[in-house]
Scaffold this motif. Sequence first.
Motif, PDB file in Angstrom:
ATOM      1  N   ARG A  37      -8.208   5.175   4.862  1.00 23.18           N
ATOM      2  CA  ARG A  37      -5.742   4.667   4.036  1.00 23.18           C
ATOM      3  C   ARG A  37      -5.054   4.984   2.580  1.00 23.18           C
ATOM      4  O   ARG A  37      -4.441   4.593   2.459  1.00 23.18           O
ATOM      5  CB  ARG A  37      -4.551   4.879   4.691  1.00 23.18           C
ATOM      6  N   LEU A  39      -5.606   1.217   1.752  1.00 23.49           N
ATOM      7  CA  LEU A  39      -5.323  -0.286   1.792  1.00 23.49           C
ATOM      8  C   LEU A  39      -6.119  -0.656   0.590  1.00 23.49           C
ATOM      9  O   LEU A  39      -7.881  -0.330   0.955  1.00 23.49           O
ATOM     10  CB  LEU A  39      -5.125  -0.216   2.793  1.00 23.49           C
ATOM     11  N   PHE A  40      -5.944  -1.943   0.529  1.00 26.14           N
ATOM     12  CA  PHE A  40      -6.713  -2.765   0.096  1.00 26.14           C
ATOM     13  C   PHE A  40      -7.894  -2.911   0.334  1.00 26.14           C
ATOM     14  O   PHE A  40      -9.198  -3.533   0.375  1.00 26.14           O
ATOM     15  CB  PHE A  40      -6.213  -4.315  -0.302  1.00 26.14           C
ATOM     16  N   THR A  47      -7.833  -3.314   7.515  1.00 29.19           N
ATOM     17  CA  THR A  47      -6.854  -4.671   7.194  1.00 29.19           C
ATOM     18  C   THR A  47      -5.817  -5.441   8.079  1.00 29.19           C
ATOM     19  O   THR A  47      -6.151  -6.303   7.526  1.00 29.19           O
ATOM     20  CB  THR A  47      -5.593  -3.721   6.993  1.00 29.19           C
ATOM     21  N   HIS A 139       2.005  -9.816   3.058  1.00 30.84           N
ATOM     22  CA  HIS A 139       1.305  -9.524   1.719  1.00 30.84           C
ATOM     23  C   HIS A 139       0.779  -7.682   2.087  1.00 30.84           C
ATOM     24  O   HIS A 139       0.719  -6.699   2.289  1.00 30.84           O
ATOM     25  CB  HIS A 139       0.165  -9.949   0.980  1.00 30.84           C
ATOM     26  N   HIS A 140      -0.522  -7.786   3.369  1.00 28.82           N
ATOM     27  CA  HIS A 140      -1.109  -6.931   4.273  1.00 28.82           C
ATOM     28  C   HIS A 140      -0.123  -6.095   4.718  1.00 28.82           C
ATOM     29  O   HIS A 140      -0.583  -5.188   6.178  1.00 28.82           O
ATOM     30  CB  HIS A 140      -2.626  -7.807   4.270  1.00 28.82           C
ATOM     31  N   ARG A 141       0.250  -7.371   5.750  1.00 24.12           N
ATOM     32  CA  ARG A 141       1.277  -6.727   6.614  1.00 24.12           C
ATOM     33  C   ARG A 141       2.029  -5.475   6.346  1.00 24.12           C
ATOM     34  O   ARG A 141       2.136  -3.830   7.047  1.00 24.12           O
ATOM     35  CB  ARG A 141       1.518  -7.316   7.636  1.00 24.12           C
ATOM     36  N   GLN A 143       0.721  -4.000   3.202  1.00 26.67           N
ATOM     37  CA  GLN A 143       0.631  -2.410   3.355  1.00 26.67           C
ATOM     38  C   GLN A 143       0.066  -1.711   4.215  1.00 26.67           C
ATOM     39  O   GLN A 143       0.410  -0.332   4.646  1.00 26.67           O
ATOM     40  CB  GLN A 143      -0.910  -2.689   3.161  1.00 26.67           C
ATOM     41  N   ILE A 144       0.185  -2.385   5.796  1.00 27.72           N
ATOM     42  CA  ILE A 144      -0.345  -1.484   7.034  1.00 27.72           C
ATOM     43  C   ILE A 144       1.772  -0.598   7.510  1.00 27.72           C
ATOM     44  O   ILE A 144       1.268   0.373   8.433  1.00 27.72           O
ATOM     45  CB  ILE A 144      -0.526  -2.655   7.597  1.00 27.72           C
ATOM     46  N   ALA A 146       3.797  -0.106   5.427  1.00 24.18           N
ATOM     47  CA  ALA A 146       3.226   1.642   4.061  1.00 24.18           C
ATOM     48  C   ALA A 146       2.715   2.351   5.316  1.00 24.18           C
ATOM     49  O   ALA A 146       3.211   3.424   5.314  1.00 24.18           O
ATOM     50  CB  ALA A 146       3.613   0.890   3.177  1.00 24.18           C
ATOM     51  N   ALA A 147       0.899   1.851   5.444  1.00 25.84           N
ATOM     52  CA  ALA A 147       0.474   3.142   6.037  1.00 25.84           C
ATOM     53  C   ALA A 147       0.569   4.025   7.333  1.00 25.84           C
ATOM     54  O   ALA A 147       1.061   4.848   7.437  1.00 25.84           O
ATOM     55  CB  ALA A 147      -0.658   2.931   6.618  1.00 25.84           C
TER      56      ALA A 147
END
Length: 168
Positions: A37, A39-40, A47, A139-141, A143-144, A146-147
Amino acid sequence: MITADWVRLMARHTAWQNGWMGEAIVGLPIEEAQANRGLFFGSILGTANHILWGDRAWLARLDAGDPPDVAPADHTRLTPTPTAWAVARQRTDAAIQEWADGLTGPLDGHVLWTSALTGAENRTPRAVAVTHLFLHGVHHRGQIHAALTQMGVKTADTDLPYLPEAQW
């Protein structure tokens, strides 16, 4: 800088956030959870595994648990399915909360650690290392979140003031 009470609050917030995320991820078909997706770390599951792996690494660095049992190069494949991730996540959140509940006094001193990803040796103030443990997941949550939102998945609120059972 930070107090043991702040750490306990962040541990509760982390578990709460990982709870809704687990429900959302477990509800996805495996192909959707593993799809790249942008993501980083590519996919939602990749992620989520990165966050889990990082939390375990930081707990070990803080002398509060064992390091991840997966090589750094494989950290995005720590768990193979959303369900396996959710089970592992709950265990790790319980370990974080247990560690936080046992903290007393200031978070003085430094954490000496070697990065599993780069091999660099580091000396970090303990309060900064603990803060990073929580901010890395936030930070990474994000991103999740948003996806999932882009996929049309309804998620829970992520705002700290709405933490259930918080007594402000």
